[in-house]
Every structure is written in C-alpha cells, then in structure tokens.
Design a protein around this motif. Structure first.
Motif, PDB file in Angstrom:
ATOM      1  N   ILE A 197     -46.741 -40.251  19.737  1.00 41.64           N
ATOM      2  CA  ILE A 197     -46.319 -41.472  20.410  1.00 41.64           C
ATOM      3  C   ILE A 197     -46.609 -42.701  19.557  1.00 41.64           C
ATOM      4  O   ILE A 197     -45.811 -43.622  19.488  1.00 41.64           O
ATOM      5  N   PHE A 198     -47.752 -42.709  18.889  1.00 41.97           N
ATOM      6  CA  PHE A 198     -48.132 -43.900  18.122  1.00 41.97           C
ATOM      7  C   PHE A 198     -47.839 -43.769  16.633  1.00 41.97           C
ATOM      8  O   PHE A 198     -47.727 -44.753  15.928  1.00 41.97           O
ATOM      9  N   GLY A 199     -47.713 -42.524  16.181  1.00 36.71           N
ATOM     10  CA  GLY A 199     -47.499 -42.322  14.750  1.00 36.71           C
ATOM     11  C   GLY A 199     -46.041 -42.403  14.373  1.00 36.71           C
ATOM     12  O   GLY A 199     -45.178 -42.707  15.188  1.00 36.71           O
ATOM     13  N   ALA A 200     -45.775 -42.117  13.135  1.00 36.18           N
ATOM     14  CA  ALA A 200     -44.395 -42.142  12.639  1.00 36.18           C
ATOM     15  C   ALA A 200     -43.642 -40.920  13.145  1.00 36.18           C
ATOM     16  O   ALA A 200     -44.230 -39.891  13.439  1.00 36.18           O
ATOM     17  N   GLN A 201     -42.360 -41.086  13.263  1.00 34.58           N
ATOM     18  CA  GLN A 201     -41.504 -39.946  13.620  1.00 34.58           C
ATOM     19  C   GLN A 201     -40.567 -39.649  12.452  1.00 34.58           C
ATOM     20  O   GLN A 201     -40.185 -40.538  11.715  1.00 34.58           O
ATOM     21  N   GLU A 202     -40.175 -38.378  12.388  1.00 37.94           N
ATOM     22  CA  GLU A 202     -39.188 -37.984  11.389  1.00 37.94           C
ATOM     23  C   GLU A 202     -38.094 -37.184  12.055  1.00 37.94           C
ATOM     24  O   GLU A 202     -38.367 -36.389  12.957  1.00 37.94           O
ATOM     25  N   LEU A 203     -36.878 -37.387  11.585  1.00 34.48           N
ATOM     26  CA  LEU A 203     -35.786 -36.542  12.057  1.00 34.48           C
ATOM     27  C   LEU A 203     -35.856 -35.224  11.298  1.00 34.48           C
ATOM     28  O   LEU A 203     -35.961 -35.211  10.070  1.00 34.48           O
ATOM     29  N   VAL A 204     -35.843 -34.130  12.064  1.00 33.40           N
ATOM     30  CA  VAL A 204     -36.013 -32.802  11.474  1.00 33.40           C
ATOM     31  C   VAL A 204     -34.788 -31.944  11.806  1.00 33.40           C
ATOM     32  O   VAL A 204     -34.282 -31.981  12.930  1.00 33.40           O
ATOM     33  N   LEU A 205     -34.326 -31.207  10.806  1.00 31.88           N
ATOM     34  CA  LEU A 205     -33.241 -30.245  11.001  1.00 31.88           C
ATOM     35  C   LEU A 205     -33.834 -28.853  10.826  1.00 31.88           C
ATOM     36  O   LEU A 205     -34.408 -28.547   9.787  1.00 31.88           O
ATOM     37  N   ALA A 206     -33.728 -28.044  11.874  1.00 31.10           N
ATOM     38  CA  ALA A 206     -34.285 -26.691  11.830  1.00 31.10           C
ATOM     39  C   ALA A 206     -33.154 -25.679  11.949  1.00 31.10           C
ATOM     40  O   ALA A 206     -32.221 -25.883  12.722  1.00 31.10           O
ATOM     41  N   THR A 207     -33.241 -24.599  11.194  1.00 32.09           N
ATOM     42  CA  THR A 207     -32.240 -23.521  11.265  1.00 32.09           C
ATOM     43  C   THR A 207     -32.957 -22.230  11.636  1.00 32.09           C
ATOM     44  O   THR A 207     -34.036 -21.950  11.124  1.00 32.09           O
TER      45      THR A 207
END
Ligand code: SAH
Length: 231
Positions: A197-207
């Motif tokens: 919630i407070f940290g950074a977020q990253e967009l992740v692509l999972a296969t």
C-alpha cells in the motif's frame, strides 16, 4: 427533421478528443518500449480503445476530462486507470476473439468494455457492491452483452467459469492471488500491478507454464488503488 446541433457537436467533440487520445497513447507506447517490450500496440487494441465511449463511464463532473490521458476518480475512493495503462495491459494479454477473460476490479466498467470488443466473454469481479452494480447497469445500457459482473472478493477469482485464457487485475495486491494462477489456462497470461500500500508498485506480466508454474516479468512502475479483501 430537427437537427440537434448541441448533442451532434458534443458527440463530434468527444470523437475528436478520442482520436487525439489514441495519438497520445501511441506516443507513450513508443516512449516506454524499452520497459514494456512493445513499441506499438496492436491495431485491434487501438481500435477497441477508439470504439469505447470513455465519457459514458465517468461521472458528469469528469465528462470533459474523460479523454485526458490520466486516471479519473469514479467514486468510493476508486479510480479508472490512465488510458495508456488500459491500452498497455490489454495489449500485453495478446487476446484472441475466442478468448474468455477474467478481470478483477470492475470499477467503472471501462476496461471491461474495452476487453469485450476483443474477446468472446469478459468475467469481471468487483468487491464494492455499489460500483459493481453501477458498472453492470452501464454495460447493459450500452449494449455490452458479453460482459458478466459479479460482486465479490477477487482474491478467490471466479471459479465457476474457469479456466480463463487471460486474467487482468486492476487493483494492486502484494502477490499474485494463488486462485488466479489456478484459474488460468496453461500458456495464459496475467497482467497485474504488484506492491504494498505504501511502497512502490510494478506492473507485472506473468505467463503460466503447462506444469502449472509461472514466470513473471516486471515491466514498469505504476500506481493503482490497493487490492482489498481476503489477501
Ligand atoms: N478496471 C477499472 C478500474 C478499477 S479501480 C475501470 O476500468 O474502471 C480498481 C477496482 O478494484 C476498484 O473498483 C476496487 O473496488 C476494486 N477492487 C479492489 N480490491 C478488490 C478485490 N479484492 N476484488 C475485486 N475488486 C477489487
């Protein structure tokens, strides 16, 4: 026949703004190609963004910002994602017309409408009942017949219609909900923002591999509303 100049001109105006937005999305795609691995989004995805009336999914106060390339508030502390991010996440899934897709986080219903232009059926789960009900009514009014909305906790996915060809999550949990991996077909993809919630977020692509394992790739920093519920 009476010509309604007012509504005709505003419809044209929205169409013009939507075309300009598509140009901005194309510029953003080119600029982020190193991170995302894609310098342009597919014609199908751009056409889907060009055909959905984003201004129909925002509140009256936001209607003149509907085609700005940034997120917009949709009530209940939630936001509709930036159009470039909607385009990117949609493109990353490499959707086919015969696909059945699961979305977690219906929100306004806009992303679901974009997906519905590209696939056979969209199943979308929303935890805030008022938002889910409003999106369901909106999608119905606009004639999106291949979208089903369920009110519930997306942490559990939507097992009744599994397995899915692709899954998109539009709120950020700390990890990929295990039920979503289970409900994905082998070879299928999940696109999801991950972070605290407070940290950074990253967009992740999972296969997902045929053996059930997943390989993940971190793409770029993003800022989504937190994933609430049972995680
Ligand atoms: N895709 C949406 C944007 C949604 S914002 C659109 O196009 O408008 C993220 C949404 O995820 C919010 O509506 C929020 O209520 C919902 N959400 C958060 N946690 C959730 C959960 N556990 N299950 C289902 N929906 C969730």
């Amino acid at each position: 026949m009476m010509h309604n100049f007012q509504s005709g001109s505003s419809a044209d105006n929205f169409a013009r703004q939507r075309r300009r937005l598509l140009d901005e999305i194309a510029d953003d795609a080119a600029m982020t190609a190193i991170d995302t691995g894609r310098s342009a989004f597919s014609g199908k995805v751009m056409a889907a963004l060009g055909s959905v009336d984003r201004h129909r999914f925002v509140s009256d106060e936001q209607i003149y910002s509907a085609y700005a390339n940034h997120p917009l508030p949709i009530g209940h502390g939630q936001t509709i994602s930036q159009p470039y991010i909607v385009a990117l996440m949609t493109d990353l899934l490499d959707l086919e017309k015969t696909d059945r897709v699961l979305e977690i986080g219906t929100g306004s219903g806009y992303q679901a409408a974009v997906l519905s232009e590209l696939v056979e059926h969209v199943y979308s789960v929303e935890i805030v009942a008022a938002l889910g009900e409003r999106a369901r009514a909106k999608l119905n009014d606009l004639g999106y017949t291949n979208v089903s909305v369920k009110i519930g906790d997306g942490w559990e996915g939507w097992p009744e219609h599994a397995p899915y060809d692709a899954i998109i999550v539009t709120a950020a949990p700390e990890e990929i909900p295990p039920a979503l991996v289970q409900q994905l077909k082998p070879g299928g993809k999940i696109v999801i923002p991950l972070g605290s919630i407070f940290g950074a977020q990253e967009l992740v692509l999972a296969t997902k591999y045929p053996d059930g394992g997943i390989v993940t790739r971190r793409l770029l920093p993003v800022s989504f509303v937190p994933f609430t519920g049972g995680n």
